[in-house]
Design a protein around this motif. Sequence first.
Motif, PDB file in Angstrom:
ATOM      1  N   GLU A 147      29.352 -12.670  64.409  1.00  0.00           N
ATOM      2  CA  GLU A 147      30.376 -13.600  63.946  1.00  0.00           C
ATOM      3  C   GLU A 147      30.913 -14.462  65.085  1.00  0.00           C
ATOM      4  O   GLU A 147      30.997 -14.039  66.232  1.00  0.00           O
ATOM      5  CB  GLU A 147      31.539 -12.829  63.313  1.00  0.00           C
ATOM      6  N   ARG A 148      31.274 -15.701  64.756  1.00  0.00           N
ATOM      7  CA  ARG A 148      31.853 -16.600  65.744  1.00  0.00           C
ATOM      8  C   ARG A 148      33.208 -16.067  66.206  1.00  0.00           C
ATOM      9  O   ARG A 148      33.938 -15.424  65.450  1.00  0.00           O
ATOM     10  CB  ARG A 148      32.025 -17.992  65.151  1.00  0.00           C
ATOM     11  N   VAL A 149      33.551 -16.354  67.450  1.00  0.00           N
ATOM     12  CA  VAL A 149      34.798 -15.848  68.024  1.00  0.00           C
ATOM     13  C   VAL A 149      36.000 -16.333  67.218  1.00  0.00           C
ATOM     14  O   VAL A 149      36.934 -15.578  66.959  1.00  0.00           O
ATOM     15  CB  VAL A 149      34.940 -16.291  69.498  1.00  0.00           C
ATOM     16  N   GLU A 150      35.976 -17.600  66.803  1.00  0.00           N
ATOM     17  CA  GLU A 150      37.099 -18.144  66.041  1.00  0.00           C
ATOM     18  C   GLU A 150      37.332 -17.333  64.772  1.00  0.00           C
ATOM     19  O   GLU A 150      38.469 -17.010  64.415  1.00  0.00           O
ATOM     20  CB  GLU A 150      36.834 -19.602  65.686  1.00  0.00           C
ATOM     21  N   ARG A 151      36.251 -16.990  64.092  1.00  0.00           N
ATOM     22  CA  ARG A 151      36.373 -16.208  62.859  1.00  0.00           C
ATOM     23  C   ARG A 151      36.876 -14.796  63.165  1.00  0.00           C
ATOM     24  O   ARG A 151      37.672 -14.245  62.407  1.00  0.00           O
ATOM     25  CB  ARG A 151      35.024 -16.146  62.155  1.00  0.00           C
ATOM     26  N   VAL A 191      39.509 -13.716  77.841  1.00  0.00           N
ATOM     27  CA  VAL A 191      40.897 -14.148  77.672  1.00  0.00           C
ATOM     28  C   VAL A 191      40.960 -15.667  77.585  1.00  0.00           C
ATOM     29  O   VAL A 191      41.715 -16.227  76.782  1.00  0.00           O
ATOM     30  CB  VAL A 191      41.771 -13.648  78.855  1.00  0.00           C
ATOM     31  N   GLU A 192      40.146 -16.346  78.393  1.00  0.00           N
ATOM     32  CA  GLU A 192      40.143 -17.813  78.408  1.00  0.00           C
ATOM     33  C   GLU A 192      39.766 -18.381  77.035  1.00  0.00           C
ATOM     34  O   GLU A 192      40.369 -19.353  76.561  1.00  0.00           O
ATOM     35  CB  GLU A 192      39.160 -18.330  79.464  1.00  0.00           C
ATOM     36  N   THR A 193      38.789 -17.761  76.391  1.00  0.00           N
ATOM     37  CA  THR A 193      38.368 -18.220  75.061  1.00  0.00           C
ATOM     38  C   THR A 193      39.470 -18.001  74.037  1.00  0.00           C
ATOM     39  O   THR A 193      39.753 -18.874  73.205  1.00  0.00           O
ATOM     40  CB  THR A 193      37.087 -17.488  74.621  1.00  0.00           C
ATOM     41  N   MET A 198      43.525 -20.236  70.404  1.00  0.00           N
ATOM     42  CA  MET A 198      44.873 -20.091  69.856  1.00  0.00           C
ATOM     43  C   MET A 198      45.768 -21.264  70.250  1.00  0.00           C
ATOM     44  O   MET A 198      46.682 -21.630  69.509  1.00  0.00           O
ATOM     45  CB  MET A 198      45.467 -18.752  70.278  1.00  0.00           C
ATOM     46  N   SER A 199      45.501 -21.860  71.399  1.00  0.00           N
ATOM     47  CA  SER A 199      46.238 -23.066  71.787  1.00  0.00           C
ATOM     48  C   SER A 199      45.916 -24.208  70.824  1.00  0.00           C
ATOM     49  O   SER A 199      46.802 -24.979  70.427  1.00  0.00           O
ATOM     50  CB  SER A 199      45.877 -23.476  73.218  1.00  0.00           C
ATOM     51  N   ARG A 200      44.644 -24.304  70.441  1.00  0.00           N
ATOM     52  CA  ARG A 200      44.249 -25.346  69.478  1.00  0.00           C
ATOM     53  C   ARG A 200      44.911 -25.101  68.134  1.00  0.00           C
ATOM     54  O   ARG A 200      45.388 -26.036  67.477  1.00  0.00           O
ATOM     55  CB  ARG A 200      42.722 -25.373  69.343  1.00  0.00           C
TER      56      ARG A 200
END
Length: 228
Positions: A147-151, A191-193, A198-200
């Motif tokens: 799964e994609r990180v965003e999901r 952590v950077e990802t 989450m900033s977006r």
Amino acid sequence: MTDRLELLKKNFLFSSLSEENCKVIEKNLFEKRFSKGEYIFFEGDPSENLYIVKEGKVKIIKHSDTGKNVVLEVISKGEMFAQVAVFDGEPYPATAEAMENCEVMMIRRKEFFSLLEKHPVIATKVIGVLGKRLREAHDTIRYLAVERVERRIASLIVKMADKVGEKEKESIKLNINLTRQDIAEMVGTSVETAIRIMSRWSKENIIRSLGKKIVILDMDKLLELVEK
């Protein structure tokens, strides 16, 4: 009814027992306080006790060969942990750490098995818990692999909203302190990802940060991300 007895009656394993039987269980419980960041047990320790959170929150951590931690689960007030290891007698498969100052109730493995013999309904429920844990482990492996990180992050936040969310007018506040490091560990990313995604989301008014707490502003959008 004491706080301990009330927690037992609400717990999945013991909810079907009479108050009198719960009182017997309560007599076998002992308690211990842990400070934030203190370890309750380590991966590989003998599985001596079954735990129920009385106050605070506990995170279950898996250590990888590369030295990276993965937070498998967050345990809240009234929830049980370490039951799988206690049931099969193997060492604890993960580490338990206090996410905040907390108080934990414990019952020794010997007393727990005595309860299983006297109350088969508890044994049946334990089997259900083991099945659920196995399913969750498979889901975690799948998410980390494909799964994609965003999901993955969206799924985590939705899950935490269901578990510790507090409705506030048009938003939902997660009643738990979650750093970007915690989130990165829980979904298996850097952590950077986690910060970038989450900033977006903050700029898009999907979430906002309130100290170390997350406030969900647009649950529908998060659910869309989960379902993509």
